[in-house]
Design a protein around this motif. Structure first.
Motif, PDB file in Angstrom:
ATOM      1  N   PRO A  75       0.801  -1.230   0.000  1.00 14.74           N
ATOM      2  CA  PRO A  75       0.000   0.000   0.000  1.00 14.74           C
ATOM      3  C   PRO A  75       0.834   1.280   0.000  1.00 14.74           C
ATOM      4  O   PRO A  75       0.476   2.259  -0.655  1.00 14.74           O
ATOM      5  N   VAL A  76       1.944   1.272   0.707  1.00 13.43           N
ATOM      6  CA  VAL A  76       2.783   2.469   0.791  1.00 13.43           C
ATOM      7  C   VAL A  76       3.331   2.854  -0.575  1.00 13.43           C
ATOM      8  O   VAL A  76       3.517   4.035  -0.870  1.00 13.43           O
ATOM      9  N   ASP A  77       3.554   1.868  -1.444  1.00  8.76           N
ATOM     10  CA  ASP A  77       4.078   2.145  -2.781  1.00  8.76           C
ATOM     11  C   ASP A  77       3.086   2.926  -3.643  1.00  8.76           C
ATOM     12  O   ASP A  77       3.460   3.475  -4.671  1.00  8.76           O
ATOM     13  N   ALA A  78       1.829   2.975  -3.230  1.00  4.14           N
ATOM     14  CA  ALA A  78       0.816   3.710  -3.986  1.00  4.14           C
ATOM     15  C   ALA A  78       0.906   5.220  -3.751  1.00  4.14           C
ATOM     16  O   ALA A  78       0.186   5.987  -4.382  1.00  4.14           O
ATOM     17  N   VAL A  79       1.767   5.647  -2.849  1.00  2.47           N
ATOM     18  CA  VAL A  79       1.937   7.082  -2.581  1.00  2.47           C
ATOM     19  C   VAL A  79       3.144   7.557  -3.380  1.00  2.47           C
ATOM     20  O   VAL A  79       4.270   7.567  -2.904  1.00  2.47           O
ATOM     21  N   GLY A  80       2.860   7.935  -4.613  1.00  2.00           N
ATOM     22  CA  GLY A  80       3.907   8.387  -5.522  1.00  2.00           C
ATOM     23  C   GLY A  80       4.021   9.903  -5.548  1.00  2.00           C
ATOM     24  O   GLY A  80       3.387  10.622  -4.766  1.00  2.00           O
ATOM     25  N   TYR A  81       4.829  10.391  -6.485  1.00  2.00           N
ATOM     26  CA  TYR A  81       5.115  11.824  -6.582  1.00  2.00           C
ATOM     27  C   TYR A  81       3.850  12.662  -6.699  1.00  2.00           C
ATOM     28  O   TYR A  81       3.679  13.653  -5.993  1.00  2.00           O
TER      29      TYR A  81
END
Length: 117
Positions: A64-70
């Protein structure tokens, strides 16, 4: 209502309960600034914390954390800036991420990243 919306609401509720258990005071949920939103706004002592909640039923495809992109980070910063001006906040702020993995009716796996960006 779509199942993913129910999962997202459940995840935000689990994150809010987790943060309260850790001593945070929840001051706003789902605060909107145009088409941008802030999932949870809380106080950790004197610090205003903008919390992005990411919920997934499992880690099969991505964490889930990888879904917080630039772009997501940029939108959160813009919304938080609007909130700070709107509420006339003059203290410390920070951005946290809470990931919730699981499903309604089961004990979630929660990860809290303090000062994520």
């Amino acid at each position: 209502m779509a199942e993913h919306n129910d999962l997202g609401r459940w995840g935000e509720q689990m994150a809010a309960e987790y943060l309260q258990h850790k001593g945070y005071q929840i001051i706003e949920r789902d605060w909107k600034s145009g088409h941008r939103d802030l999932d949870i706004i809380a106080l950790d002592g004197d610090t205003v914390v903008f919390v992005e909640v990411k919920t997934r039923s499992n880690r099969m495809f991505t964490d889930p954390v990888d879904a917080v992109g630039y772009q997501k980070i940029r939108n959160l910063q813009i919304a938080a800036n609007h909130y700070v001006k709107y509420r006339q906040i003059d203290g410390d702020i920070r951005f946290d991420i809470v990931s919730v993995v699981g499903s309604v009716g089961e004990e979630p796996e929660i990860e809290h990243i303090v000062d994520a960006f």
